[in-house]
Design an enzyme around this catalytic site. Structure first.
Site, mmCIF file in Angstrom:
data_model
loop_
_atom_site.group_PDB
_atom_site.id
_atom_site.type_symbol
_atom_site.label_atom_id
_atom_site.label_comp_id
_atom_site.label_asym_id
_atom_site.label_seq_id
_atom_site.Cartn_x
_atom_site.Cartn_y
_atom_site.Cartn_z
ATOM 1 N N LYS A 105 -1.865 3.972 10.540
ATOM 2 C CA LYS A 105 -2.192 3.099 9.407
ATOM 3 C C LYS A 105 -2.089 3.909 8.111
ATOM 4 C CE LYS A 105 -5.230 0.192 12.220
ATOM 5 N NZ LYS A 105 -6.605 -0.260 12.505
ATOM 6 N N SER A 257 -16.502 5.134 12.889
ATOM 7 C CA SER A 257 -15.469 5.197 11.848
ATOM 8 C C SER A 257 -15.514 6.531 11.107
ATOM 9 C CB SER A 257 -15.695 4.057 10.838
ATOM 10 O OG SER A 257 -15.018 4.374 9.628
ATOM 11 N N LYS A 401 27.603 -2.753 -21.589
ATOM 12 C CA LYS A 401 27.297 -1.858 -20.453
ATOM 13 C C LYS A 401 28.554 -1.219 -19.889
ATOM 14 C CE LYS A 401 23.962 -5.101 -18.583
ATOM 15 N NZ LYS A 401 23.349 -5.593 -17.327
ATOM 16 N N LYS A 403 30.580 -2.398 -18.030
ATOM 17 C CA LYS A 403 30.672 -2.748 -16.602
ATOM 18 C C LYS A 403 31.758 -3.805 -16.434
ATOM 19 C CE LYS A 403 25.959 -2.170 -14.635
ATOM 20 N NZ LYS A 403 24.816 -2.918 -14.038
#
Ligand code: C2G
Length: 487
Positions: A105, A257, A401, A403
């Site tokens: 965990k 625990s 950009k 792009k």
């Protein structure tokens, strides 16, 4: 019966190994510490489980290959901090399609991955693992009580229900009742963060506070874990289940625990290091703190109890002073936000910003749509109720950009509109439009990947929440183009 490989000879790994072996399964146990293998195979005893006898049928091995080879189930039961290195070492011996159960965990602070995601990440990196079947097994299950066959329940969670059901079948017996779930992220988030609340509960007892305080910590602790989980796209009911409130109750109230015990010692004045040494076993609540603090920041969720424990454990704050701060915080209501306004269009265009409907916006090119984009959009949608995507136009991409997109704006728009997380797509034609968009669409939250960290904080002055989410590693449009070029 099944053959099962158990990685990790700790308390929980051995209690489960014994239970599975007594159910008639063939069990092989591996540990990274050869001396544990030598000792346990000889004495058939485990130091943390004095009353438990390790069945003779259990095979111990120092070979990680032997524990992984030809198994129906491989069970990860190592401490959370060793899951990544163990998965890396086991990857060459785990076949594709293997059912892998994780009972450790925790959340990895650097990537915010749950432990099943960490295992998957290592297997994918190694290659040849396209269909790994991961199951998180978690619930109110103290090893000491499982070792005594006391009636116990647990949740088997997998994205594929039938895989969760296979594990349910293998682990179910007269002492262990297994429930299935598909909300793996929620189950693992509970498992990690409840340990922190258990630390708080122990600290409270160590300060001499009583059951009222403990009940308050459990209730409010579960509330903050649920708030974070829902923001991350988990199912709210998971937190009211066995792996949520069930596990928190058992961890925050039981003397079995370690988190509770370590918390008590800290409340009595020991340092975290002294407390951990005295407990003598891994205190996962301490390991979970860095990830909890990072998630609170990334998802803009208040985790007052986790933050209080972090101040005590990692900043040396005085526990009594922290409790006073918690008791005198600004007043809150228990009420959830009001019911969702079902007329999206109405609330988008006409209603002012408000609790009834949270609107989220994100910006991008989204060329050659890939799972990194989907992961971003999924998490963005989980932050609100309505997601708008401002999609960079071809001209904006080229001029601003540099792009050159493979798909045109219209094609990219059609792809985005087909995604169930996306409610509306608008054009992005300039860098400056974010401010006006925020007002025109009454935006509550702006989201973008953390490759843009800090670049759009100015939107906070417009009353907009700004969230930078971790990019999905190892995938990008550029990488796809390069890979295709060199294939
Ligand atoms: N993204 C991600 N993980 C990846 C790749 C992308 O989380 N592996 C996110 C980016 O951080 C961004 C979104 O997916 O939030 C879209 O990515 P791009 O199409 O590359 O967008 P970008 O070019 O960054 O444009 O005004 C803002 C710009 O338009 C953002």
């Amino acid at each position: 019966m099944s053959s099962i490989g158990v990685l990790g000879a700790g308390t929980w790994g051995m209690a489960l190994a014994r239970m599975l072996s007594n159910s008639g399964h063939d069990v092989t146990v591996w540990s990274a510490l050869p001396r544990e293998i030598d000792e346990y195979s000889a004495t058939r005893r485990h130091p943390n489980l004095p009353g438990m006898v390790i069945p003779d049928a259990i095979i111990f091995t120092k070979s990680i290959e032997e524990v992984c080879r030809d198994k129906e189930i491989v069970l990860f039961a190592v401490p959370s901090v060793f899951v990544r290195s163990t998965a890396r070492a086991a990857a060459p011996f785990i076949p594709d399609g293997q059912i892998i159960v994780d009972v450790a965990k925790g959340i990895e602070a650097s990537t915010l991955y749950t432990l099943s995601e960490v295992i998957r990440d290592e297997l994918v990196k190694f290659g040849g693992h396209d269909h790994v079947r991961l199951v998180a097994l978690s619930g109110p299950t103290h090893a000491e009580e499982v070792a005594r066959d006391l009636p116990t329940t647990i949740v088997s969670a997998s994205q594929e229900l039938q895989t969760a059901e296979i594990v349910q079948q293998v682990f179910m017996n007269t002492c262990m009742r297994v429930y299935t779930n598909v909300d793996v992220k929620g189950i693992e988030l509970c498992g990690a963060l409840k340990n922190i609340i258990a630390l708080a509960s122990g600290i409270s007892a160590g300060l001499g506070y009583g059951d009222n305080t403990r009940a308050a910590l459990i209730t409010r602790g579960m509330a903050e874990i649920t708030r974070l989980g829902v923001r991350m796209g988990c199912m709210e009911q998971t937190f009211a289940g066995l792996a949520g409130i069930g596990d928190l109750i058992v961890t925050a109230t039981s003397m079995h625990s370690r988190n509770n015990k370590a918390g008590m010692l800290i409340g009595q004045g020991l340092t975290p290091a002294e407390a951990t040494a005295k407990v003598g076993m891994v205190v996962e609540g301490i390991n979970a703190l860095p990830a909890a603090m990072r998630m609170a920041k990334v998802y803009n969720v208040e985790l007052p109890l986790c933050e209080a424990v972090n101040k005590i454990v990692n900043e040396g704050a005085d526990p009594a002073k922290i409790v006073l701060e918690l008791m005198t915080r600004d007043r809150k209501t228990e009420l959830p936000k009001s019911a969702l306004d079902i007329t999206f269009e109405n609330s988008i265009i006409r209603n002012r910003r408000g609790e009834e409907m949270r609107r989220v916006i994100t910006y991008g090119t989204f060329d050659l749509l890939h799972y990194g984009h989907i992961n971003l959009l999924k998490r963005a949608k989980a932050l609100g109720d309505y997601l708008i995507v401002a999609l960079s136009t071809d001209e904006f991409n080229w001029v601003e950009k540099q792009k050159k997109c493979y798909f045109s704006y219209e094609q990219r728009k059609a792809l985005l509109e087909a995604i169930r997380y996306v409610d509306m797509v608008i054009p992005e034609t300039s860098w400056e439009q974010k401010k006006t968009d925020a007002h025109e669409y009454h935006i509550d939250t702006f989201v973008i990947g953390d490759d843009w960290e800090g670049k759009f904080d100015f939107l906070k002055e417009e009353g907009v929440e700004v969230v930078y989410l971790p990019r999905t590693p190892d995938i990008s449009t550029t990488q796809i183009k390069n890979d295709l070029e060199h294939k």
